[in-house]
Design a protein around this motif. Structure first.
Motif, PDB file in Angstrom:
ATOM      1  N   MET A   1       0.823  -1.198   0.000  1.00 53.69           N
ATOM      2  CA  MET A   1       0.000   0.000   0.000  1.00 53.69           C
ATOM      3  C   MET A   1       0.864   1.256   0.000  1.00 53.69           C
ATOM      4  SD  MET A   1      -3.231   0.672   0.104  1.00 53.69           S
ATOM      5  CE  MET A   1      -4.345   1.941   0.466  1.00 53.69           C
ATOM      6  N   ILE A   2       2.005   1.199   0.606  1.00 51.58           N
ATOM      7  CA  ILE A   2       2.885   2.360   0.674  1.00 51.58           C
ATOM      8  C   ILE A   2       3.447   2.676  -0.709  1.00 51.58           C
ATOM      9  CG2 ILE A   2       5.043   3.236   1.639  1.00 51.58           C
ATOM     10  CD1 ILE A   2       4.426   1.621   4.148  1.00 51.58           C
ATOM     11  N   ASN A   3       3.765   1.677  -1.490  1.00 45.35           N
ATOM     12  CA  ASN A   3       4.324   1.904  -2.820  1.00 45.35           C
ATOM     13  C   ASN A   3       3.317   2.592  -3.749  1.00 45.35           C
ATOM     14  OD1 ASN A   3       6.727   0.800  -2.099  1.00 45.35           O
ATOM     15  ND2 ASN A   3       6.232  -1.248  -2.851  1.00 45.35           N
ATOM     16  N   ILE A   4       2.056   2.223  -3.656  1.00 42.04           N
ATOM     17  CA  ILE A   4       1.030   2.837  -4.496  1.00 42.04           C
ATOM     18  C   ILE A   4       0.859   4.307  -4.123  1.00 42.04           C
ATOM     19  CG2 ILE A   4      -1.421   2.824  -5.080  1.00 42.04           C
ATOM     20  CD1 ILE A   4      -1.351  -0.226  -4.693  1.00 42.04           C
ATOM     21  N   ASN A   5       0.862   4.616  -2.856  1.00 39.63           N
ATOM     22  CA  ASN A   5       0.718   5.987  -2.402  1.00 39.63           C
ATOM     23  C   ASN A   5       1.915   6.828  -2.857  1.00 39.63           C
ATOM     24  OD1 ASN A   5      -0.321   8.194  -1.159  1.00 39.63           O
ATOM     25  ND2 ASN A   5       0.182   7.558   0.929  1.00 39.63           N
ATOM     26  N   LEU A   6       3.107   6.277  -2.780  1.00 39.33           N
ATOM     27  CA  LEU A   6       4.305   6.974  -3.229  1.00 39.33           C
ATOM     28  C   LEU A   6       4.244   7.216  -4.730  1.00 39.33           C
ATOM     29  CD1 LEU A   6       7.110   8.052  -2.427  1.00 39.33           C
ATOM     30  CD2 LEU A   6       8.012   5.777  -2.904  1.00 39.33           C
ATOM     31  N   PHE A   7       3.757   6.247  -5.506  1.00 38.90           N
ATOM     32  CA  PHE A   7       3.637   6.376  -6.954  1.00 38.90           C
ATOM     33  C   PHE A   7       2.627   7.454  -7.323  1.00 38.90           C
ATOM     34  CE2 PHE A   7       1.747   5.030 -11.040  1.00 38.90           C
ATOM     35  CZ  PHE A   7       2.893   5.122 -11.823  1.00 38.90           C
ATOM     36  N   SER A   8       1.509   7.518  -6.627  1.00 43.30           N
ATOM     37  CA  SER A   8       0.495   8.523  -6.934  1.00 43.30           C
ATOM     38  C   SER A   8       0.991   9.932  -6.605  1.00 43.30           C
ATOM     39  CB  SER A   8      -0.807   8.227  -6.197  1.00 43.30           C
ATOM     40  OG  SER A   8      -0.611   8.357  -4.805  1.00 43.30           O
ATOM     41  N   LYS A   9       1.832  10.089  -5.619  1.00 51.22           N
ATOM     42  CA  LYS A   9       2.391  11.400  -5.307  1.00 51.22           C
ATOM     43  C   LYS A   9       3.405  11.836  -6.368  1.00 51.22           C
ATOM     44  CE  LYS A   9       1.774  11.452  -0.325  1.00 51.22           C
ATOM     45  NZ  LYS A   9       2.442  11.516   0.988  1.00 51.22           N
ATOM     46  N   ALA A  10       4.084  10.890  -6.970  1.00 55.96           N
ATOM     47  CA  ALA A  10       5.082  11.208  -7.989  1.00 55.96           C
ATOM     48  C   ALA A  10       4.410  11.678  -9.280  1.00 55.96           C
ATOM     49  CB  ALA A  10       5.956   9.996  -8.264  1.00 55.96           C
ATOM     50  N   ILE A  11       3.188  11.253  -9.546  1.00 52.93           N
ATOM     51  CA  ILE A  11       2.476  11.610 -10.775  1.00 52.93           C
ATOM     52  C   ILE A  11       1.830  12.982 -10.670  1.00 52.93           C
ATOM     53  CG2 ILE A  11       0.534  10.979 -12.248  1.00 52.93           C
ATOM     54  CD1 ILE A  11       1.121   8.113 -11.736  1.00 52.93           C
ATOM     55  N   ILE A  12       1.535  13.448  -9.501  1.00 50.79           N
ATOM     56  CA  ILE A  12       0.806  14.695  -9.318  1.00 50.79           C
ATOM     57  C   ILE A  12       1.610  15.871  -9.888  1.00 50.79           C
ATOM     58  CG2 ILE A  12      -0.081  16.332  -7.614  1.00 50.79           C
ATOM     59  CD1 ILE A  12      -0.704  13.950  -5.820  1.00 50.79           C
ATOM     60  N   VAL A  13       0.946  16.663 -10.733  1.00 48.41           N
ATOM     61  CA  VAL A  13       1.553  17.843 -11.343  1.00 48.41           C
ATOM     62  C   VAL A  13       0.809  19.058 -10.803  1.00 48.41           C
ATOM     63  CG1 VAL A  13       2.029  19.026 -13.513  1.00 48.41           C
ATOM     64  CG2 VAL A  13       2.091  16.531 -13.421  1.00 48.41           C
ATOM     65  N   THR A  14       1.548  20.021 -10.363  1.00 45.06           N
ATOM     66  CA  THR A  14       0.900  21.208  -9.813  1.00 45.06           C
ATOM     67  C   THR A  14       0.367  22.079 -10.954  1.00 45.06           C
ATOM     68  OG1 THR A  14       2.934  22.501  -9.798  1.00 45.06           O
ATOM     69  CG2 THR A  14       2.459  21.201  -7.832  1.00 45.06           C
ATOM     70  N   THR A  15      -0.507  22.979 -10.601  1.00 40.15           N
ATOM     71  CA  THR A  15      -1.087  23.890 -11.586  1.00 40.15           C
ATOM     72  C   THR A  15      -0.012  24.784 -12.191  1.00 40.15           C
ATOM     73  OG1 THR A  15      -3.105  23.909 -10.260  1.00 40.15           O
ATOM     74  CG2 THR A  15      -2.874  25.622 -11.917  1.00 40.15           C
ATOM     75  N   THR A  16       0.934  25.202 -11.387  1.00 34.95           N
ATOM     76  CA  THR A  16       2.019  26.050 -11.883  1.00 34.95           C
ATOM     77  C   THR A  16       2.872  25.302 -12.898  1.00 34.95           C
ATOM     78  OG1 THR A  16       2.094  27.123  -9.725  1.00 34.95           O
ATOM     79  CG2 THR A  16       3.960  27.484 -11.178  1.00 34.95           C
ATOM     80  N   GLN A  17       3.196  24.052 -12.618  1.00 35.18           N
ATOM     81  CA  GLN A  17       3.984  23.254 -13.553  1.00 35.18           C
ATOM     82  C   GLN A  17       3.228  23.043 -14.863  1.00 35.18           C
ATOM     83  OE1 GLN A  17       4.628  19.807 -11.156  1.00 35.18           O
ATOM     84  NE2 GLN A  17       6.648  20.504 -10.443  1.00 35.18           N
ATOM     85  N   LEU A  18       1.958  22.761 -14.765  1.00 37.90           N
ATOM     86  CA  LEU A  18       1.143  22.551 -15.960  1.00 37.90           C
ATOM     87  C   LEU A  18       1.053  23.831 -16.782  1.00 37.90           C
ATOM     88  CD1 LEU A  18      -0.606  20.536 -17.503  1.00 37.90           C
ATOM     89  CD2 LEU A  18      -2.549  21.327 -16.167  1.00 37.90           C
ATOM     90  N   THR A  19       0.912  24.954 -16.108  1.00 35.43           N
ATOM     91  CA  THR A  19       0.848  26.242 -16.805  1.00 35.43           C
ATOM     92  C   THR A  19       2.151  26.528 -17.537  1.00 35.43           C
ATOM     93  OG1 THR A  19      -0.662  27.073 -15.120  1.00 35.43           O
ATOM     94  CG2 THR A  19       0.421  28.703 -16.506  1.00 35.43           C
ATOM     95  N   MET A  20       3.270  26.269 -16.908  1.00 38.97           N
ATOM     96  CA  MET A  20       4.568  26.496 -17.540  1.00 38.97           C
ATOM     97  C   MET A  20       4.756  25.595 -18.762  1.00 38.97           C
ATOM     98  SD  MET A  20       5.805  28.950 -15.904  1.00 38.97           S
ATOM     99  CE  MET A  20       7.518  29.048 -16.235  1.00 38.97           C
ATOM    100  N   ILE A  21       4.328  24.357 -18.666  1.00 39.72           N
ATOM    101  CA  ILE A  21       4.426  23.434 -19.804  1.00 39.72           C
ATOM    102  C   ILE A  21       3.556  23.927 -20.954  1.00 39.72           C
ATOM    103  CG2 ILE A  21       3.862  21.103 -20.589  1.00 39.72           C
ATOM    104  CD1 ILE A  21       4.664  20.146 -17.759  1.00 39.72           C
ATOM    105  N   LEU A  22       2.350  24.343 -20.663  1.00 44.01           N
ATOM    106  CA  LEU A  22       1.449  24.828 -21.713  1.00 44.01           C
ATOM    107  C   LEU A  22       1.977  26.104 -22.361  1.00 44.01           C
ATOM    108  CD1 LEU A  22      -2.038  24.136 -20.116  1.00 44.01           C
ATOM    109  CD2 LEU A  22      -0.940  22.925 -22.001  1.00 44.01           C
TER     110      LEU A  22
END
Length: 75
Positions: A1-22
């Motif tokens: 269960m800990i590995n899945i939670n760690l993986f989901s945190k690694a995928i999260i992209v902040t709004t600022t990061q997404l804005t910069m990419i766009l």
């Protein structure tokens, strides 16, 4: 269960990061569009210049038939 939670945190992209990419992607496409527009104007100017030369007007006045070329297979 800990590995899945760690993986989901690694995928999260902040709004600022997404804005910069766009913004970066939009800037690249804007550069491509500007280059295409500049090339279009250069080609139009060259075409206009070629249309004014004597070679084009002489060929147009000669009335030569283009359908008698080797691509049309008229032996």
């Amino acid at each position: 269960m800990i590995n899945i939670n760690l993986f989901s945190k690694a995928i999260i992209v902040t709004t600022t990061q997404l804005t910069m990419i766009l913004i970066a992607v939009a800037t690249i496409f804007l550069v491509f569009i500007l280059v295409a527009i500049l090339k279009m104007y250069k080609l139009k100017a060259e075409n206009r210049k070629l249309m004014q030369t004597n070679a084009y007007t002489d060929y147009e006045k000669s009335g030569e038939d283009l359908s008698s070329g080797h691509l049309y297979d008229d032996n």
